[in-house]
Design a protein around this motif. Structure first.
Motif, PDB file in Angstrom:
ATOM      1  N   LEU A 177     -11.450   6.337  -8.370  1.00 50.30           N
ATOM      2  CA  LEU A 177     -10.980   7.739  -8.499  1.00 50.30           C
ATOM      3  C   LEU A 177     -10.774   8.217  -6.962  1.00 50.30           C
ATOM      4  CD1 LEU A 177     -12.424   9.367 -11.370  1.00 50.30           C
ATOM      5  CD2 LEU A 177      -9.843   9.180 -11.103  1.00 50.30           C
ATOM      6  N   ALA A 178     -11.905   8.044  -6.123  1.00 51.08           N
ATOM      7  CA  ALA A 178     -11.931   8.552  -4.748  1.00 51.08           C
ATOM      8  C   ALA A 178     -10.697   8.015  -4.155  1.00 51.08           C
ATOM      9  CB  ALA A 178     -13.204   8.485  -4.276  1.00 51.08           C
ATOM     10  N   SER A 179     -10.478   6.681  -4.195  1.00 51.95           N
ATOM     11  CA  SER A 179      -9.757   5.590  -3.167  1.00 51.95           C
ATOM     12  C   SER A 179      -8.156   6.047  -3.618  1.00 51.95           C
ATOM     13  CB  SER A 179     -10.124   4.348  -3.224  1.00 51.95           C
ATOM     14  OG  SER A 179      -9.745   3.608  -4.484  1.00 51.95           O
ATOM     15  N   ASN A 180      -7.985   6.001  -5.030  1.00 53.59           N
ATOM     16  CA  ASN A 180      -6.573   6.173  -5.426  1.00 53.59           C
ATOM     17  C   ASN A 180      -6.335   7.716  -5.476  1.00 53.59           C
ATOM     18  OD1 ASN A 180      -5.992   3.753  -6.350  1.00 53.59           O
ATOM     19  ND2 ASN A 180      -5.181   4.038  -8.049  1.00 53.59           N
ATOM     20  N   GLY A 181      -7.257   8.732  -5.569  1.00 50.12           N
ATOM     21  CA  GLY A 181      -6.748   9.962  -5.290  1.00 50.12           C
ATOM     22  C   GLY A 181      -6.627  10.166  -3.946  1.00 50.12           C
ATOM     23  N   LEU A 182      -7.156   9.740  -2.984  1.00 48.92           N
ATOM     24  CA  LEU A 182      -6.906   9.748  -1.469  1.00 48.92           C
ATOM     25  C   LEU A 182      -5.450   9.241  -1.224  1.00 48.92           C
ATOM     26  CD1 LEU A 182      -7.673  10.971   1.240  1.00 48.92           C
ATOM     27  CD2 LEU A 182      -8.914   8.882   1.385  1.00 48.92           C
ATOM     28  N   PHE A 183      -5.282   8.017  -1.820  1.00 48.02           N
ATOM     29  CA  PHE A 183      -3.841   7.512  -1.693  1.00 48.02           C
ATOM     30  C   PHE A 183      -2.761   8.088  -2.221  1.00 48.02           C
ATOM     31  CE2 PHE A 183      -5.743   3.266  -0.483  1.00 48.02           C
ATOM     32  CZ  PHE A 183      -4.931   2.977   0.712  1.00 48.02           C
ATOM     33  N   PHE A 184      -3.002   8.850  -3.638  1.00 44.86           N
ATOM     34  CA  PHE A 184      -2.050   9.665  -4.172  1.00 44.86           C
ATOM     35  C   PHE A 184      -1.877  10.977  -3.185  1.00 44.86           C
ATOM     36  CE2 PHE A 184      -1.681  13.381  -7.255  1.00 44.86           C
ATOM     37  CZ  PHE A 184      -0.414  12.980  -7.558  1.00 44.86           C
ATOM     38  N   GLN A 194       5.742   7.461   7.664  1.00 43.79           N
ATOM     39  CA  GLN A 194       4.455   7.814   8.123  1.00 43.79           C
ATOM     40  C   GLN A 194       3.496   7.251   7.336  1.00 43.79           C
ATOM     41  OE1 GLN A 194       4.962  12.210   7.098  1.00 43.79           O
ATOM     42  NE2 GLN A 194       5.068  12.702   9.339  1.00 43.79           N
ATOM     43  N   PHE A 195       3.667   7.118   5.931  1.00 43.33           N
ATOM     44  CA  PHE A 195       2.717   6.280   5.199  1.00 43.33           C
ATOM     45  C   PHE A 195       2.396   4.641   5.687  1.00 43.33           C
ATOM     46  CE2 PHE A 195       1.174   3.800   1.714  1.00 43.33           C
ATOM     47  CZ  PHE A 195      -0.064   4.350   1.271  1.00 43.33           C
ATOM     48  N   ARG A 196       3.571   4.216   6.143  1.00 43.01           N
ATOM     49  CA  ARG A 196       3.398   2.920   6.429  1.00 43.01           C
ATOM     50  C   ARG A 196       3.143   2.542   7.680  1.00 43.01           C
ATOM     51  NH1 ARG A 196       6.167  -0.910   3.447  1.00 43.01           N
ATOM     52  NH2 ARG A 196       7.338  -0.284   1.576  1.00 43.01           N
ATOM     53  N   SER A 197       3.397   3.500   8.586  1.00 41.39           N
ATOM     54  CA  SER A 197       2.745   3.517  10.016  1.00 41.39           C
ATOM     55  C   SER A 197       1.352   4.005  10.177  1.00 41.39           C
ATOM     56  CB  SER A 197       3.771   4.699  10.783  1.00 41.39           C
ATOM     57  OG  SER A 197       3.291   4.805  12.127  1.00 41.39           O
ATOM     58  N   TRP A 198       1.047   4.809   9.660  1.00 42.06           N
ATOM     59  CA  TRP A 198      -0.585   5.155   9.776  1.00 42.06           C
ATOM     60  C   TRP A 198      -1.323   5.716   8.732  1.00 42.06           C
ATOM     61  CZ3 TRP A 198      -1.779  10.364   9.058  1.00 42.06           C
ATOM     62  CH2 TRP A 198      -0.606  11.148   9.203  1.00 42.06           C
ATOM     63  N   GLY A 199      -0.676   6.392   7.717  1.00 43.80           N
ATOM     64  CA  GLY A 199      -1.298   7.241   6.564  1.00 43.80           C
ATOM     65  C   GLY A 199      -2.284   6.222   5.854  1.00 43.80           C
ATOM     66  N   TRP A 200      -1.635   4.754   5.562  1.00 41.17           N
ATOM     67  CA  TRP A 200      -2.508   4.080   4.974  1.00 41.17           C
ATOM     68  C   TRP A 200      -3.849   3.783   5.482  1.00 41.17           C
ATOM     69  CZ3 TRP A 200      -4.328  -0.783   6.450  1.00 41.17           C
ATOM     70  CH2 TRP A 200      -3.719  -1.206   7.752  1.00 41.17           C
ATOM     71  N   ARG A 201      -3.814   3.986   6.895  1.00 43.86           N
ATOM     72  CA  ARG A 201      -5.060   3.641   7.513  1.00 43.86           C
ATOM     73  C   ARG A 201      -6.620   4.660   7.274  1.00 43.86           C
ATOM     74  NH1 ARG A 201      -4.285  -0.400  11.508  1.00 43.86           N
ATOM     75  NH2 ARG A 201      -2.085  -0.832  11.535  1.00 43.86           N
TER      76      ARG A 201
END
Length: 438
Positions: A177-184, A194-201
Motif C-alpha cells: 500500500l505504501a509503495s503503490n500509494g506513493l507511485f499513485f 517527469q515521472f520517467r525522468s526522475w519521479g520514479w526514483r
C-alpha cells in the motif's frame, strides 16, 4: 511492607512487563517486514511501469517488459542466498543482530537504485549496476522474513502462534500500500515525462528514512527466549545449513512448495496484471494503481482472519481451503480481466489478493514450526525463499509469454497449476499447530 516474590502485585507487574515486551517484539517484526516489502514492491511496480524503457530501450515494448521482468526475477534467485547467509548467523549468533544486518542490506540497495543513471546516460553500465543492486535487495529480503517470523512466533504463547505470526505477514500488505500509494500520488502529480525522468526514483530514495525507523525499533528489542534457551542447552550447530539438509530436507521441500501459491497469486495479480493492464488494456497508470491499492486492502483483511482460523482449526485445514479456492480462481482470470471493465478487473484483483492473504497468513507460524530451534532461522528462510524462486521469480515473465501466445486463459491456467502444486505439498505435511518451539 514490600510484596513477596509470589504476591499478586509482583505477578501482575511481571505479566505487564511480558505484555509490553511482546508488544515491542510484534511491532518490530511487523515494521521490519513492512519496510523490507515496501522496498521490494517499489521495484516490482517500477519494473511494470518504467524500468524497461529507462534501462532497456528496445524498440519493442514487449521486449522492454521482458527485460525488466528478468531483473525482477534476479532478486528471487538471490533470496535463498540471503536466507542461507543470514540464516547461518541467525542460528549461530541470534535473531536480533541478524535482522538488523538484513534491514541494512535491503535499505542500502533500494536507496542506491534511486541514484543509478539510466541507459541514456551511462549506456550498458546502467543495467549492470541495476542488476547488482537488485541482487542486494534479494539477499537482504532473503534474510528478513525468517528472522521476523521467528521473532514473533518464538515469543508467542503456544496456542496463539498463528496470531502472533500474522504480524510479519501484515508487512507485505502495508508495504505494498505504501509503495503503490506513493507511485499513485506521483502519477497524479507529475507528467509522464517527469515521472520517467526522475519521479520514479523518489520511492527508492525515501527508503532511507524508513530504514532508519526500522533500525531504531529493532535495536531496542531483546533476543528471543527460544534462542536463549538453545544457547544455555548448547544446542547450536556449527553449520546449520548442513544440519538442515541432512536431517530436515523433506519439510524444507514441502514448505517451499506450499509457498508457491502465495507468490504466484501475488505477483501475477500485481506485477503482471499491472503491466498488462497498462500496455494491453490501456488503463492509465494511476487508475490501475488505485485498483490495486483497493484490492490489497482485502489481502490485509484476510490476513488476521486466516491467522485466527489457523489457531482455531489448524494450519492445514485453512490452507487446504484457501488453496482450493485459488485453483478455481485461475479460471476467472480470462473472463474478468480481458473484459477491460474497471469493476470486473478490480473484482479479479480483489479475489486473488484476498486469497493471497488467506494462504499467506498461516505461513508465519507454519514454516517456523517445521524446524527445531537450532536450524529454525535457516530452515524457515530457505523454505520461504525457495518458494519465491518457484512461484514468483519467473511468474511475470512466464505470464507475459503465455499472454502473448495463448491469451489470459493460459495465464489463469498457470495460476491454477501453481496452486495445485501447493495443495499437494500441504496434503503431505503434518499438522504443526501443537508443535512445541522449545
Amino acid at each position: 511492607m514490600s510484596a513477596s516474590p509470589s504476591s499478586p502485585t509482583v505477578a501482575s507487574s511481571s505479566d505487564a512487563a511480558n505484555a509490553s515486551s511482546r508488544s515491542r517484539i510484534v511491532f518490530a517484526s511487523f515494521i521490519g517486514t513492512a519496510i523490507e516489502f515496501y522496498d521490494f514492491y517499489v521495484y516490482a511496480t517500477a519494473a511494470a511501469l518504467v524500468i524497461g524503457p529507462v534501462f532497456f530501450p528496445h524498440s519493442s515494448t514487449t521486449a522492454q517488459a521482458l527485460s525488466a521482468f528478468v531483473t525482477f526475477g534476479l532478486a528471487f534467485i538471490a533470496r535463498p542466498i540471503g536466507s542461507l547467509l543470514f540464516g547461518h548467523f541467525g542460528d549461530r549468533i541470534g535473531r536480533k543482530s541478524t535482522l538488523v544486518a538484513s534491514l541494512l542490506v535491503m535499505g542500502l540497495s533500494t536507496t542506491l537504485i534511486g541514484f543509478v543513471p539510466g541507459y541514456d546516460s551511462i549506456g550498458g553500465l546502467a543495467p549492470v549496476l541495476l542488476c547488482i543492486l537488485r541482487l542486494g535487495q534479494g539477499i537482504g529480503l532473503g534474510g528478513e522474513w525468517g528472522g521476523a517470523a521467528l521473532l514473533a512466533t518464538e515469543y508467542a504463547p503456544a496456542q496463539r502462534r498463528g496470531w502472533f505470526g500474522m504480524f510479519p505477514q501484515l508487512g507485505p500488505s502495508v508495504g505494498f500500500l505504501a509503495s503503490n500509494g506513493l507511485f499513485f500520488g506521483l502519477a497524479l502529480a507529475l507528467s509522464d515525462a517527469q515521472f520517467r525522468s526522475w519521479g520514479w526514483r523518489v520511492p527508492f530514495i525515501l527508503s532511507a528514512v524508513l530504514v532508519a525507523l526500522g533500525l531504531y525499533v529493532r535495536l531496542k528489542i531483546a533476543e528471543t527466549p527460544a534462542f536463549q534457551a538453545a544457547i544455555e542447552r548448547r544446542e547450536r550447530v556449527r553449520v546449520p545449513l548442513v544440519s538442515l539438509f541432512a536431517n530436515h530436507g523433506w519439510p524444507t521441500l514441502l514448505g517451499a512448495l506450499a509457498m508457491v501459491v502465495c507468490y504466484t497469486l501475488f505477483y501475477i495479480s500485481t506485477v503482471f496484471t499491472l503491466s498488462y493492464g497498462v500496455s494491453a488494456l490501456h488503463f492509465s497508470r494511476q487508475s490501475f494503481l488505485a485498483m490495486l491499492c483497493f484490492a490489497v486492502v482485502f489481502m490485509a483483511i484476510a490476513t488476521p482472519l486466516s491467522a485466527w482460523a489457523s489457531d482455531r482449526f489448524g494450519r492445514r485445514p485453512v490452507l487446504i481451503t484457501g488453496i482450493t479456492a485459488a485453483i478455481v480462481s485461475g479460471f476467472a482470470m480470462a473472463p474478468l480481466v480481458s473484459s477491460g471493465s474497471t469493476p470486473l478487473v478490480t473484482l479479479f484483483l480483489t479475489l486473488e489478493l484476498f486469497l493471497m492473504g488467506v494462504t499467506f497468513a498461516p505461513m508465519g507460524a507454519l514454516l517456523p514450526e517445521l524446524f527445531p530451534t537450532r536450524v529454525r532461522y535457516t530452515g524457515a528462510g530457505v523454505a520461504y525463499n525457495l518458494g519465491g524462486i518457484l512461484g514468483a521469480s519467473v511468474a511475470p515473465y512466464i505470464a507475459t509469454m503465455l499472454a502473448a501466445r495463448g491469451g489470459l486463459a493460459w495465464v489463469g491456467g498457470y495460476v491454477s497449476v501453481a496452486a495445485a502444486i501447493s495443495l499437494v505439498a500441504v496434503l503431505l505435511m503434518r499438522e504443526t499447530r501443537d508443535v512445541s518451539l522449545s
